[in-house]
Write an enzyme that holds these catalytic residues in place. Structure first.
Site, PDB file in Angstrom:
ATOM      1  N   ASN A 109       5.789  -3.385  -9.486  1.00 36.31           N
ATOM      2  CA  ASN A 109       6.821  -2.907  -8.564  1.00 36.31           C
ATOM      3  C   ASN A 109       8.143  -3.619  -8.846  1.00 36.31           C
ATOM      4  O   ASN A 109       8.168  -4.795  -9.213  1.00 36.31           O
ATOM      5  CB  ASN A 109       6.391  -2.994  -7.095  1.00 36.31           C
ATOM      6  CG  ASN A 109       5.871  -4.345  -6.652  1.00 36.31           C
ATOM      7  OD1 ASN A 109       5.333  -5.120  -7.428  1.00 36.31           O
ATOM      8  ND2 ASN A 109       6.027  -4.622  -5.370  1.00 36.31           N
ATOM      9  N   GLU A 118      11.894  -4.091  -7.132  1.00 35.90           N
ATOM     10  CA  GLU A 118      12.671  -3.891  -5.893  1.00 35.90           C
ATOM     11  C   GLU A 118      14.178  -3.982  -6.165  1.00 35.90           C
ATOM     12  O   GLU A 118      14.611  -4.332  -7.262  1.00 35.90           O
ATOM     13  CB  GLU A 118      12.213  -4.905  -4.841  1.00 35.90           C
ATOM     14  CG  GLU A 118      10.742  -4.706  -4.524  1.00 35.90           C
ATOM     15  CD  GLU A 118      10.201  -5.602  -3.424  1.00 35.90           C
ATOM     16  OE1 GLU A 118      10.835  -6.624  -3.099  1.00 35.90           O
ATOM     17  OE2 GLU A 118       9.124  -5.263  -2.905  1.00 35.90           O
ATOM     18  N   ASN A 119      14.941  -3.651  -5.143  1.00 38.93           N
ATOM     19  CA  ASN A 119      16.401  -3.631  -5.252  1.00 38.93           C
ATOM     20  C   ASN A 119      17.003  -4.060  -3.927  1.00 38.93           C
ATOM     21  O   ASN A 119      16.413  -3.811  -2.864  1.00 38.93           O
ATOM     22  CB  ASN A 119      16.842  -2.201  -5.608  1.00 38.93           C
ATOM     23  CG  ASN A 119      18.298  -2.139  -6.030  1.00 38.93           C
ATOM     24  OD1 ASN A 119      19.209  -2.127  -5.202  1.00 38.93           O
ATOM     25  ND2 ASN A 119      18.524  -2.113  -7.318  1.00 38.93           N
ATOM     26  N   ALA A 120      18.201  -4.664  -3.984  1.00 38.13           N
ATOM     27  CA  ALA A 120      18.906  -5.064  -2.769  1.00 38.13           C
ATOM     28  C   ALA A 120      19.131  -3.864  -1.853  1.00 38.13           C
ATOM     29  O   ALA A 120      19.163  -4.020  -0.627  1.00 38.13           O
ATOM     30  CB  ALA A 120      20.234  -5.720  -3.127  1.00 38.13           C
ATOM     31  N   TYR A 124      17.123  -1.505  -0.578  1.00 34.05           N
ATOM     32  CA  TYR A 124      15.644  -1.426  -0.515  1.00 34.05           C
ATOM     33  C   TYR A 124      15.026  -0.081  -0.929  1.00 34.05           C
ATOM     34  O   TYR A 124      14.048  -0.065  -1.661  1.00 34.05           O
ATOM     35  CB  TYR A 124      15.149  -1.772   0.904  1.00 34.05           C
ATOM     36  CG  TYR A 124      15.366  -3.204   1.332  1.00 34.05           C
ATOM     37  CD1 TYR A 124      15.993  -4.147   0.522  1.00 34.05           C
ATOM     38  CD2 TYR A 124      14.940  -3.606   2.593  1.00 34.05           C
ATOM     39  CE1 TYR A 124      16.193  -5.448   0.951  1.00 34.05           C
ATOM     40  CE2 TYR A 124      15.134  -4.911   3.036  1.00 34.05           C
ATOM     41  CZ  TYR A 124      15.762  -5.831   2.207  1.00 34.05           C
ATOM     42  OH  TYR A 124      15.951  -7.110   2.640  1.00 34.05           O
ATOM     43  N   GLU A 145       2.729   1.822  -9.394  1.00 34.52           N
ATOM     44  CA  GLU A 145       2.045   3.030  -9.872  1.00 34.52           C
ATOM     45  C   GLU A 145       3.031   3.985 -10.530  1.00 34.52           C
ATOM     46  O   GLU A 145       2.780   4.539 -11.608  1.00 34.52           O
ATOM     47  CB  GLU A 145       1.370   3.768  -8.705  1.00 34.52           C
ATOM     48  CG  GLU A 145       0.291   2.977  -8.004  1.00 34.52           C
ATOM     49  CD  GLU A 145       0.793   2.204  -6.784  1.00 34.52           C
ATOM     50  OE1 GLU A 145       1.870   1.567  -6.885  1.00 34.52           O
ATOM     51  OE2 GLU A 145       0.109   2.226  -5.751  1.00 34.52           O
ATOM     52  N   CYS A 188       0.878   4.201  -1.810  1.00 34.45           N
ATOM     53  CA  CYS A 188       1.695   4.830  -0.763  1.00 34.45           C
ATOM     54  C   CYS A 188       1.753   6.349  -0.956  1.00 34.45           C
ATOM     55  O   CYS A 188       1.364   6.882  -2.001  1.00 34.45           O
ATOM     56  CB  CYS A 188       3.102   4.221  -0.760  1.00 34.45           C
ATOM     57  SG  CYS A 188       4.197   4.913  -1.994  1.00 34.45           S
TER      58      CYS A 188
END
Ligand SMILES: O=c1ccn([C@H]2C[C@H](O)[C@@H](CO)O2)c(=O)[nH]1
Ligand SMILES: [Zn+2]
Length: 133
Positions: free
Chosen positions: A42, A44-46, A48, A55, A86
């Protein structure tokens, strides 16, 4: 390459997770019918919501490499139960995986739950719904 080896690759991929916000590392490993493995973590980013799950990273890496025939997927996280993918990932999986495709979900304690694509996302919206007149 069996399901245990694929789960080990997912665990290895998990170590690369970029998760400064959730601190929740997830790894995935996708086996093609031709025997290649695509790993994903995974990212992520600031901002979100533009973060991507492990996956989907694995699936998009494989698709962008020209692979379209898949055999098995393994997903792992440090969860109490085997980590459930998810809803967004389930929809993406259903685009590329057959109904009988095996998805191995696991955790770091090696609890394992293997389910088929059809069980993971029954009654899914797909391209045949678009073409109906
Ligand atoms: O199956 C899952 C569930 C969650 N996440 C990611 C999304 C986010 O980066 C973090 C917390 O939800 O875990 C995955 O990569 N796969
Ligand atoms: Zn997801």
């Amino acid at each position: 390459m069996n399901d245990n080896e694929l789960m080990l690759r997912a665990k290895k991929a998990r170590e690369k997770a970029y998760v400064p916000y959730s601190k929740f590392q997830v790894g995935a490993a996708l086996l093609t019918k031709s025997g290649k493995v695509y790993e994903g973590c995974n990212i992520e980013n600031a901002a979100y919501p533009v973060s991507l799950c492990a996956e989907r990273v694995a699936i998009f890496k494989a698709i962008s490499d020209g692979e379209t025939a898949f055999d098995q997927l393994a997903v792992v996280a440090d969860t109490e139960r085997p980590v459930p993918p998810c809803g967004s990932c389930r929809q993406v999986m259903s685009e590329f995986f057959d109904k009988g495709m095996l998805i191995h979900t696991g955790n770091l304690k090696d609890d394992r739950k293997t389910i088929t694509m059809e069980e993971l996302l029954p009654f899914s919206f797909n391209s045949s719904d678009l073409s109906h007149k």
